[in-house]
Enzyme design. Structure first.
Site, PDB file in Angstrom:
ATOM      1  N   ASP A 188     -13.373 -19.125  30.540  1.00  0.00           N
ATOM      2  CA  ASP A 188     -14.411 -18.274  30.861  1.00  0.00           C
ATOM      3  C   ASP A 188     -14.110 -17.078  31.693  1.00  0.00           C
ATOM      4  O   ASP A 188     -14.048 -15.821  31.552  1.00  0.00           O
ATOM      5  CB  ASP A 188     -15.479 -19.212  31.747  1.00  0.00           C
ATOM      6  CG  ASP A 188     -16.131 -20.248  30.961  1.00  0.00           C
ATOM      7  OD1 ASP A 188     -16.032 -19.913  29.681  1.00  0.00           O
ATOM      8  OD2 ASP A 188     -16.592 -21.169  31.553  1.00  0.00           O
ATOM      9  N   TYR A 240     -19.449 -33.389  30.722  1.00  0.00           N
ATOM     10  CA  TYR A 240     -18.160 -32.428  30.574  1.00  0.00           C
ATOM     11  C   TYR A 240     -16.865 -33.195  31.230  1.00  0.00           C
ATOM     12  O   TYR A 240     -15.795 -33.264  30.518  1.00  0.00           O
ATOM     13  CB  TYR A 240     -18.321 -30.910  31.457  1.00  0.00           C
ATOM     14  CG  TYR A 240     -17.221 -30.110  31.070  1.00  0.00           C
ATOM     15  CD1 TYR A 240     -17.415 -29.216  30.197  1.00  0.00           C
ATOM     16  CD2 TYR A 240     -16.038 -30.059  32.004  1.00  0.00           C
ATOM     17  CE1 TYR A 240     -16.206 -28.320  29.818  1.00  0.00           C
ATOM     18  CE2 TYR A 240     -15.123 -29.397  31.830  1.00  0.00           C
ATOM     19  CZ  TYR A 240     -15.150 -28.464  30.750  1.00  0.00           C
ATOM     20  OH  TYR A 240     -14.100 -27.381  30.796  1.00  0.00           O
TER      21      TYR A 240
HETATM   22  C1  GLA Z   1     -17.221 -24.393  29.795  1.00  0.00           C
HETATM   23  C2  GLA Z   1     -16.076 -24.523  30.623  1.00  0.00           C
HETATM   24  C3  GLA Z   1     -14.734 -24.041  29.793  1.00  0.00           C
HETATM   25  C4  GLA Z   1     -14.772 -24.539  28.426  1.00  0.00           C
HETATM   26  C5  GLA Z   1     -15.831 -24.513  27.779  1.00  0.00           C
HETATM   27  C6  GLA Z   1     -15.900 -25.469  26.586  1.00  0.00           C
HETATM   28  O1  GLA Z   1     -17.796 -22.950  29.311  1.00  0.00           O
HETATM   29  O2  GLA Z   1     -16.204 -23.768  31.616  1.00  0.00           O
HETATM   30  O3  GLA Z   1     -13.739 -23.992  30.620  1.00  0.00           O
HETATM   31  O4  GLA Z   1     -14.055 -25.794  28.313  1.00  0.00           O
HETATM   32  O5  GLA Z   1     -16.940 -25.162  28.353  1.00  0.00           O
HETATM   33  O6  GLA Z   1     -15.128 -24.858  25.505  1.00  0.00           O
END
Ligand code: GLA
Length: 399
Positions: A188, A240
């Site tokens: 991100d 996550y």
């Molecule tokens: C979120 C996290 C990223 C990445 C995505 C999945 O956005 O912040 O670092 O792991 O999930 O691709």
């Protein structure tokens, strides 16, 4: 992105408005003029999901929606932050900044940046900051990375810090991982800081090597429809973290530094060494997703934008069946957009809600958006948000 729009042509608010709101907030809260205004965008990920913390490949792009920070240095070592999200400013000093977790809520992203800079040995100037944003919170468009990156850009410049932009993503990621406490990867912040208009950012998350891949939707007569699924984030943080843990345990079981090191040609042999079906599915997603990123990049380099569609759709199936991070709203949007003629559709971001990307003919964007809205209504879901978006530039000083 907000509002029950049935049309894909709702334009994002012009950047001038959000900058004006940040300036007005600054004047009203602090009096006087800001020394400058710094902006950072939201992002979507074209392909490469949950590959970043597995040291693999991602292909995100920055959005035209931006967060703007109007800021000025102050003489003491204190930071006062006001945001549109809240009436009252938050103020903190070195004690709070140096203790991860002490500042909470949205202001934690600001305190986290101050913490990360100080932890890296920089002298961070005290500052007054006013934040306005067009990046919706909770839609999976990285509003947090946008705040971190805009604040970082402001503090680096106000303090005259010797910190080239290539090093900002890692620093902003530390703010999020260690101060805020979210175990996210580097994607991100990289997209938000290093994105370039008209390009997708091909990032190798192991060494942070970046290649800007031309992604000219207009020239191909195509559009990218961004559909906000409006799904409430259900246990997204815990899920996550548990996906990340599974991947790390699987890498250990396979004797590799990270799942990136499993070649797709060796996948079957690797899967046989794993203890259970769930772990095998997780690994299969990550390894095949890395390959889909490489295949997408190859097609884009060859100018074959439309042909990436099946890879996007395959990525979604892999997230749904193997990584198990989709929800009914998201799957409904994907199916409805495909049935309405999209070339490829996938959820983007961490999962359990957030946005869906649909690659469509430019002149069918409205029809695809309407089809998704109808499918939502039939299932009794809250209406989705829909907007088309082109790749925009990354974090920068505005004036
Ligand atoms: C979120 C996290 C990223 C990445 C995505 C999945 O956005 O912040 O670092 O792991 O999930 O691709």
């Amino acid at each position: 992105m907000n509002g029950p729009a049935a049309t894909a042509t709702t334009p994002p608010a012009p950047a001038g408005d959000v900058a004006a709101r940040a300036t007005a907030g600054f004047r009203q809260r602090y009096g006087g003029e800001p020394a400058g205004r710094w902006a950072a965008p939201g992002r979507v990920n074209l392909i490469g999901e949950h590959t970043d913390y597995n040291e693999g490949f991602v292909l995100p792009f920055a959005l035209p929606l931006r967060t703007v920070v109007a800021a000025a240095a102050r003489d003491d070592e204190r930071w006062t932050v006001w945001s549109e999200l809240d009436d009252d400013p938050v103020e903190f000093g070195p004690d709070e900044a140096d203790a991860p977790g002490r500042v909470t809520g949205w202001a934690a992203y600001v305190a986290g940046v101050v913490w990360a800079l100080r932890a890296a040995g920089h002298t961070v100037p005290g500052a007054r900051l006013a934040i306005a944003s067009d990046v919706p919170v909770g839609s999976g468009l990285s509003s947090s990375a946008a705040i971190e990156s805009a604040v970082l850009a402001a503090l680096v410049e106000l303090g005259g810090l010797d910190l080239p932009a290539e090093r900002w993503p890692r620093l902003a990621q530390r703010a999020e991982n260690e101060y805020v406490g979210a175990p996210t990867g580097i994607m991100d912040q990289s997209a938000v800081i290093r994105g370039r208009a008209g390009h997708a950012l091909f990032l190798d998350c192991r060494n942070e090597h970046v290649e800007q891949i031309p992604f000219d939707l207009d020239a191909a007569g195509l559009a990218m429809l961004v559909i906000d699924s409006r799904a409430p984030h259900r246990h997204a943080d815990g899920e996550y973290a548990s996906r990340r843990r599974s991947c790390e345990e699987a890498a250990r079981a396979l004797g590799v530094a990270a799942l990136r090191d499993v070649d797709v040609a060796d996948l079957d042999a690797a899967l046989e060494k794993l203890p259970d079906d769930e772990t095998r599915r997780r690994v299969r997603h990550v390894v095949t997703e890395d390959q889909r990123v490489l295949d997408t990049v190859a097609l884009l380099r060859a100018g074959r934008v439309r042909d990436i569609g099946p890879l996007l759709t395959a990525s979604h199936a892999s997230m749904r069946d193997d990584f198990e991070i989709t929800v009914p709203e998201v799957d409904t949007a994907v199916e409805a957009a495909l049935a309405a003629g999209a070339y490829g559709v996938r959820m983007t971001g961490g999962g359990f809600g957030g946005c869906v990307l649909a690659l469509v003919d430019a002149d069918s964007a409205d029809a695809v958006a309407a089809a998704v809205t109808t499918a939502y209504a039939e299932r009794g879901f809250a209406a989705p948000g829909t907007v088309t978006a082109l790749p925009a530039g990354g974090a920068a000083r505005l004036d």
